[in-house]
Design an enzyme around this catalytic site. Sequence first.
Site, PDB file in Angstrom:
ATOM      1  N   ASN A 236     -20.648  11.465  -0.667  1.00 40.29           N
ATOM      2  CA  ASN A 236     -20.242  10.070  -0.615  1.00 40.29           C
ATOM      3  C   ASN A 236     -20.901   9.280  -1.746  1.00 40.29           C
ATOM      4  O   ASN A 236     -22.031   9.586  -2.151  1.00 40.29           O
ATOM      5  CB  ASN A 236     -20.597   9.446   0.746  1.00 40.29           C
ATOM      6  CG  ASN A 236     -19.664   8.286   1.068  1.00 40.29           C
ATOM      7  OD1 ASN A 236     -18.447   8.452   1.176  1.00 40.29           O
ATOM      8  ND2 ASN A 236     -20.237   7.093   1.180  1.00 40.29           N
TER       9      ASN A 236
ATOM     10  N   SER B 126     -17.179   5.938   5.058  1.00 36.64           N
ATOM     11  CA  SER B 126     -18.335   5.084   5.377  1.00 36.64           C
ATOM     12  C   SER B 126     -18.888   5.429   6.750  1.00 36.64           C
ATOM     13  O   SER B 126     -19.864   4.850   7.198  1.00 36.64           O
ATOM     14  CB  SER B 126     -17.913   3.613   5.329  1.00 36.64           C
ATOM     15  OG  SER B 126     -16.796   3.422   6.198  1.00 36.64           O
TER      16      SER B 126
ATOM     17  N   ARG C  79       0.836  -1.218   0.000  1.00 39.97           N
ATOM     18  CA  ARG C  79       0.000   0.000   0.000  1.00 39.97           C
ATOM     19  C   ARG C  79       0.857   1.250   0.000  1.00 39.97           C
ATOM     20  O   ARG C  79       0.489   2.283  -0.564  1.00 39.97           O
ATOM     21  CB  ARG C  79      -0.950  -0.026   1.200  1.00 39.97           C
ATOM     22  CG  ARG C  79      -2.031  -1.093   1.067  1.00 39.97           C
ATOM     23  CD  ARG C  79      -2.854  -1.164   2.335  1.00 39.97           C
ATOM     24  NE  ARG C  79      -3.451   0.124   2.662  1.00 39.97           N
ATOM     25  CZ  ARG C  79      -3.717   0.514   3.919  1.00 39.97           C
ATOM     26  NH1 ARG C  79      -3.401  -0.275   4.933  1.00 39.97           N
ATOM     27  NH2 ARG C  79      -4.276   1.665   4.139  1.00 39.97           N
TER      28      ARG C  79
ATOM     29  N   HIS D 258      -5.351   8.777  11.768  1.00 45.71           N
ATOM     30  CA  HIS D 258      -4.897   7.374  11.784  1.00 45.71           C
ATOM     31  C   HIS D 258      -3.450   7.216  11.345  1.00 45.71           C
ATOM     32  O   HIS D 258      -3.040   6.140  10.918  1.00 45.71           O
ATOM     33  CB  HIS D 258      -5.829   6.517  10.908  1.00 45.71           C
ATOM     34  CG  HIS D 258      -7.243   6.492  11.397  1.00 45.71           C
ATOM     35  ND1 HIS D 258      -8.311   6.158  10.591  1.00 45.71           N
ATOM     36  CD2 HIS D 258      -7.761   6.776  12.609  1.00 45.71           C
ATOM     37  CE1 HIS D 258      -9.436   6.233  11.296  1.00 45.71           C
ATOM     38  NE2 HIS D 258      -9.135   6.621  12.523  1.00 45.71           N
TER      39      HIS D 258
ATOM     40  N   ASN E 289      -7.336   8.992   6.316  1.00 49.79           N
ATOM     41  CA  ASN E 289      -6.432   8.384   5.340  1.00 49.79           C
ATOM     42  C   ASN E 289      -4.990   8.508   5.811  1.00 49.79           C
ATOM     43  O   ASN E 289      -4.644   9.407   6.574  1.00 49.79           O
ATOM     44  CB  ASN E 289      -6.596   9.060   3.969  1.00 49.79           C
ATOM     45  CG  ASN E 289      -8.011   8.915   3.443  1.00 49.79           C
ATOM     46  OD1 ASN E 289      -8.714   7.975   3.800  1.00 49.79           O
ATOM     47  ND2 ASN E 289      -8.445   9.864   2.627  1.00 49.79           N
ATOM     48  N   VAL E 290      -4.173   7.579   5.348  1.00 50.93           N
ATOM     49  CA  VAL E 290      -2.767   7.537   5.756  1.00 50.93           C
ATOM     50  C   VAL E 290      -1.847   7.809   4.561  1.00 50.93           C
ATOM     51  O   VAL E 290      -0.636   7.678   4.664  1.00 50.93           O
ATOM     52  CB  VAL E 290      -2.437   6.156   6.383  1.00 50.93           C
ATOM     53  CG1 VAL E 290      -3.233   5.960   7.664  1.00 50.93           C
ATOM     54  CG2 VAL E 290      -2.705   5.010   5.406  1.00 50.93           C
TER      55      VAL E 290
HETATM   56  C1  BV8 Z   1      -9.938   3.490  19.227  1.00 50.07           C
HETATM   57  C2  BV8 Z   1      -5.356   3.216   9.504  1.00 50.07           C
HETATM   58  C3  BV8 Z   1      -9.857   3.530  21.580  1.00 50.07           C
HETATM   59  C4  BV8 Z   1      -4.671   1.926   9.206  1.00 50.07           C
HETATM   60  C5  BV8 Z   1      -7.668   2.698  10.203  1.00 50.07           C
HETATM   61  C6  BV8 Z   1     -17.585  -1.246  18.531  1.00 50.07           C
HETATM   62  C7  BV8 Z   1     -18.327  -0.095  18.363  1.00 50.07           C
HETATM   63  C8  BV8 Z   1     -17.722   1.127  18.119  1.00 50.07           C
HETATM   64  C9  BV8 Z   1     -16.326   1.215  18.040  1.00 50.07           C
HETATM   65  C10 BV8 Z   1     -15.609   0.065  18.193  1.00 50.07           C
HETATM   66  C11 BV8 Z   1     -16.204  -1.156  18.443  1.00 50.07           C
HETATM   67  N1  BV8 Z   1     -15.229  -2.070  18.539  1.00 50.07           N
HETATM   68  C12 BV8 Z   1     -14.023  -1.478  18.375  1.00 50.07           C
HETATM   69  C13 BV8 Z   1     -14.246  -0.184  18.179  1.00 50.07           C
HETATM   70  C14 BV8 Z   1     -13.269   0.848  17.974  1.00 50.07           C
HETATM   71  C15 BV8 Z   1     -12.752   0.774  16.547  1.00 50.07           C
HETATM   72  C16 BV8 Z   1     -13.841   0.886  15.525  1.00 50.07           C
HETATM   73  O1  BV8 Z   1     -14.351   1.960  15.280  1.00 50.07           O
HETATM   74  N2  BV8 Z   1     -14.206  -0.244  14.905  1.00 50.07           N
HETATM   75  C17 BV8 Z   1     -15.243  -0.177  13.878  1.00 50.07           C
HETATM   76  C18 BV8 Z   1     -14.889  -1.164  12.770  1.00 50.07           C
HETATM   77  C19 BV8 Z   1     -16.594  -0.482  14.530  1.00 50.07           C
HETATM   78  N3  BV8 Z   1     -11.912   1.940  16.452  1.00 50.07           N
HETATM   79  C20 BV8 Z   1     -10.644   1.839  16.858  1.00 50.07           C
HETATM   80  O2  BV8 Z   1     -10.117   0.811  17.222  1.00 50.07           O
HETATM   81  C21 BV8 Z   1      -9.874   3.146  16.856  1.00 50.07           C
HETATM   82  N4  BV8 Z   1      -9.231   3.307  18.144  1.00 50.07           N
HETATM   83  O3  BV8 Z   1     -11.145   3.537  19.232  1.00 50.07           O
HETATM   84  O4  BV8 Z   1      -9.171   3.586  20.381  1.00 50.07           O
HETATM   85  C22 BV8 Z   1     -10.142   2.076  21.805  1.00 50.07           C
HETATM   86  C23 BV8 Z   1      -9.082   1.264  22.147  1.00 50.07           C
HETATM   87  C24 BV8 Z   1      -9.348  -0.088  22.404  1.00 50.07           C
HETATM   88  C25 BV8 Z   1     -10.660  -0.617  22.255  1.00 50.07           C
HETATM   89  C26 BV8 Z   1     -11.713   0.217  21.854  1.00 50.07           C
HETATM   90  C27 BV8 Z   1     -11.453   1.568  21.640  1.00 50.07           C
HETATM   91  C28 BV8 Z   1      -8.816   3.144  15.787  1.00 50.07           C
HETATM   92  C29 BV8 Z   1      -9.463   3.033  14.432  1.00 50.07           C
HETATM   93  C30 BV8 Z   1      -8.401   3.311  13.361  1.00 50.07           C
HETATM   94  C31 BV8 Z   1      -8.200   2.080  12.503  1.00 50.07           C
HETATM   95  N5  BV8 Z   1      -7.278   2.417  11.403  1.00 50.07           N
HETATM   96  N6  BV8 Z   1      -6.809   3.092   9.236  1.00 50.07           N
HETATM   97  C32 BV8 Z   1      -4.612   1.647   7.734  1.00 50.07           C
HETATM   98  O5  BV8 Z   1      -4.980   2.498   6.927  1.00 50.07           O
HETATM   99  O6  BV8 Z   1      -4.169   0.547   7.394  1.00 50.07           O
HETATM  100  S1  BV8 Z   1      -9.327   2.639   9.841  1.00 50.07           S
HETATM  101  C33 BV8 Z   1      -9.545   2.608   8.148  1.00 50.07           C
HETATM  102  O7  BV8 Z   1     -10.789   2.025   7.882  1.00 50.07           O
HETATM  103  C34 BV8 Z   1      -9.641   3.981   7.544  1.00 50.07           C
HETATM  104  O8  BV8 Z   1      -8.776   4.882   8.171  1.00 50.07           O
HETATM  105  C35 BV8 Z   1     -11.090   4.355   7.672  1.00 50.07           C
HETATM  106  O9  BV8 Z   1     -11.289   5.124   8.836  1.00 50.07           O
HETATM  107  C36 BV8 Z   1     -11.765   3.024   7.915  1.00 50.07           C
HETATM  108  C37 BV8 Z   1     -12.814   2.692   6.914  1.00 50.07           C
HETATM  109  O10 BV8 Z   1     -12.151   2.320   5.627  1.00 50.07           O
HETATM  110  P1  BV8 Z   1     -12.988   2.476   4.212  1.00 50.07           P
HETATM  111  O11 BV8 Z   1     -14.399   2.091   4.483  1.00 50.07           O
HETATM  112  O12 BV8 Z   1     -12.374   2.032   2.957  1.00 50.07           O
HETATM  113  O13 BV8 Z   1     -12.865   3.895   4.015  1.00 50.07           O
HETATM  114  P2  BV8 Z   1     -13.972   4.769   4.353  1.00 50.07           P
HETATM  115  O14 BV8 Z   1     -14.568   4.513   5.677  1.00 50.07           O
HETATM  116  O15 BV8 Z   1     -13.337   6.048   4.190  1.00 50.07           O
HETATM  117  O16 BV8 Z   1     -15.113   4.316   3.222  1.00 50.07           O
HETATM  118  C38 BV8 Z   1     -14.973   4.634   1.865  1.00 50.07           C
HETATM  119  C39 BV8 Z   1     -16.271   5.366   1.506  1.00 50.07           C
HETATM  120  O17 BV8 Z   1     -16.031   6.155   0.371  1.00 50.07           O
HETATM  121  C40 BV8 Z   1     -17.390   4.388   1.142  1.00 50.07           C
HETATM  122  O18 BV8 Z   1     -18.576   4.766   1.817  1.00 50.07           O
HETATM  123  C41 BV8 Z   1     -17.540   4.555  -0.378  1.00 50.07           C
HETATM  124  O19 BV8 Z   1     -18.885   4.472  -0.778  1.00 50.07           O
HETATM  125  C42 BV8 Z   1     -17.067   5.951  -0.588  1.00 50.07           C
HETATM  126  N7  BV8 Z   1     -16.440   6.212  -1.885  1.00 50.07           N
HETATM  127  C43 BV8 Z   1     -15.708   5.367  -2.655  1.00 50.07           C
HETATM  128  N8  BV8 Z   1     -15.262   6.029  -3.746  1.00 50.07           N
HETATM  129  C44 BV8 Z   1     -15.687   7.313  -3.633  1.00 50.07           C
HETATM  130  C45 BV8 Z   1     -16.442   7.441  -2.459  1.00 50.07           C
HETATM  131  N9  BV8 Z   1     -16.998   8.591  -2.067  1.00 50.07           N
HETATM  132  C46 BV8 Z   1     -16.824   9.671  -2.853  1.00 50.07           C
HETATM  133  N10 BV8 Z   1     -16.100   9.639  -4.007  1.00 50.07           N
HETATM  134  C47 BV8 Z   1     -15.535   8.479  -4.426  1.00 50.07           C
HETATM  135  N11 BV8 Z   1     -14.839   8.455  -5.569  1.00 50.07           N
END
Ligand code: BV8
Length: 242
Positions: A210, A186, A70, A119, A102-103
Site C-alpha cells: 500500500n 485503506s 466513473r 461491492h 473495486n467495481v
Molecule cells: C455492510 C462500491 C451490512 C460503490 C463501496 C461503523 C463501523 C464499522 C462499519 C460501519 C460503520 N458504519 C457503517 C459501517 C458499515 C460500512 C462501513 O464499513 N463504513 C466505513 C466507512 C466505516 N460498510 C457498509 O455499509 C457495507 N455494507 O456493512 O452491510 C450493514 C448494513 C447496514 C448497516 C451496517 C452494516 C458496504 C460497504 C461497500 C460500500 N461501497 N464501493 C462505489 O464504488 O461507488 S466502498 C468503496 O470505498 C470501495 O469499494 C472501497 O472499499 C472503499 C474505500 O475507498 P478508497 O479508500 O479509495 O479505496 P481504498 O480503500 O481501496 O483506498 C485506496 C488505498 O490505496 C489508499 O490507502 C492509498 O494509499 C492506496 N494507494 C493509492 N494509490 C496506490 C495505492 N496503493 C498502492 N499502489 C498505488 N498506486
Amino acid sequence: MVIDEGLRRVLQGARRVVALTGAGISAESGVPTFREAQDGVWDQVDPEEVATPEAFRRNPRRVWAWYAHRRQLAQQVAPNAAHRALAEWGRSLDWLQVVTQNVDGLHQRAGSGHVVELHGNIHRDRVFDGQLAADVDDLELPRFPETGAVLRPDVVWFGEQLPEGAIEQALAAVRSADLMLSVGTSAMVQPAASLPLEALERDIPVVEINAEPTPLTPVASWHLPGSAGELLPPLVRSAASG
Ligand code: BV8
C-alpha cells in the site's frame, strides 16, 4: 524492493493465494481512488454521502451523473502491471482468488479467472427496488425497458448488504489459503477489512502492499510501502523463481 528471506520463502512455498484489492490497485490505470481528491467536477463529492440508497432516493440524477462519469472513466482505462501480475501468478498456482472492493472490472480484463466482486460492478445496472422521494423529477432516469422500473448501478452502497454469497466465498478462500495479500486498500471499509484479520487469526501470513500505512499495517506479517504497479511484478517474479 528488498524481499527478505522469510518473505521469499513464504512466496515460493505458496500454492493457494487470496488477494484482497482496493482502489489503490487501479490508481496506476488512471482510476481515482475515493481517498484522493475527486477528479475535476467531482472534487466536492463525499462518497459516503453519494454512494448510499438515501442519496439515490433523494437525488437519483446526481448519483447517476457521478456513476456515469466513473463508468466512462473505467471503460477508457486499461489494467496495469499490478492487475497483470496477479493474473499471471494465478496461472502458476493451484489457485489465486482475487477478492476486490473495486467495481471497475479491471481484474477480469487482466485475465484473472477467480474474482469475487464484494461491492458489485459499475458496468452493470439493476432495478432500484426502493421508493424515490416524492418530489423527485424521475424523467430521463434510465429505466428497465420491460417494466419501466428505474435502474441503478449494480454496486453496493454504504449501508447495503454485499451481494449474496460474496463474503462467504471470500471467507472460504481465506480459510483454505496459505498466503494472503492486501493490495491498495485503506483497510477501513467493512466487512472487507476484516478478511486479512481472519487470515492472521489462522496464522496465514498477510502481505500488505500500500502507498501509505493503514490500520492493517501494524498487524500485517509484511508491509511493503509503495505502488502496486511497481511492487507486485517483482514479488510475483520472486514467487515464481522458487
Ligand atoms: C455492510 C462500491 C451490512 C460503490 C463501496 C461503523 C463501523 C464499522 C462499519 C460501519 C460503520 N458504519 C457503517 C459501517 C458499515 C460500512 C462501513 O464499513 N463504513 C466505513 C466507512 C466505516 N460498510 C457498509 O455499509 C457495507 N455494507 O456493512 O452491510 C450493514 C448494513 C447496514 C448497516 C451496517 C452494516 C458496504 C460497504 C461497500 C460500500 N461501497 N464501493 C462505489 O464504488 O461507488 S466502498 C468503496 O470505498 C470501495 O469499494 C472501497 O472499499 C472503499 C474505500 O475507498 P478508497 O479508500 O479509495 O479505496 P481504498 O480503500 O481501496 O483506498 C485506496 C488505498 O490505496 C489508499 O490507502 C492509498 O494509499 C492506496 N494507494 C493509492 N494509490 C496506490 C495505492 N496503493 C498502492 N499502489 C498505488 N498506486
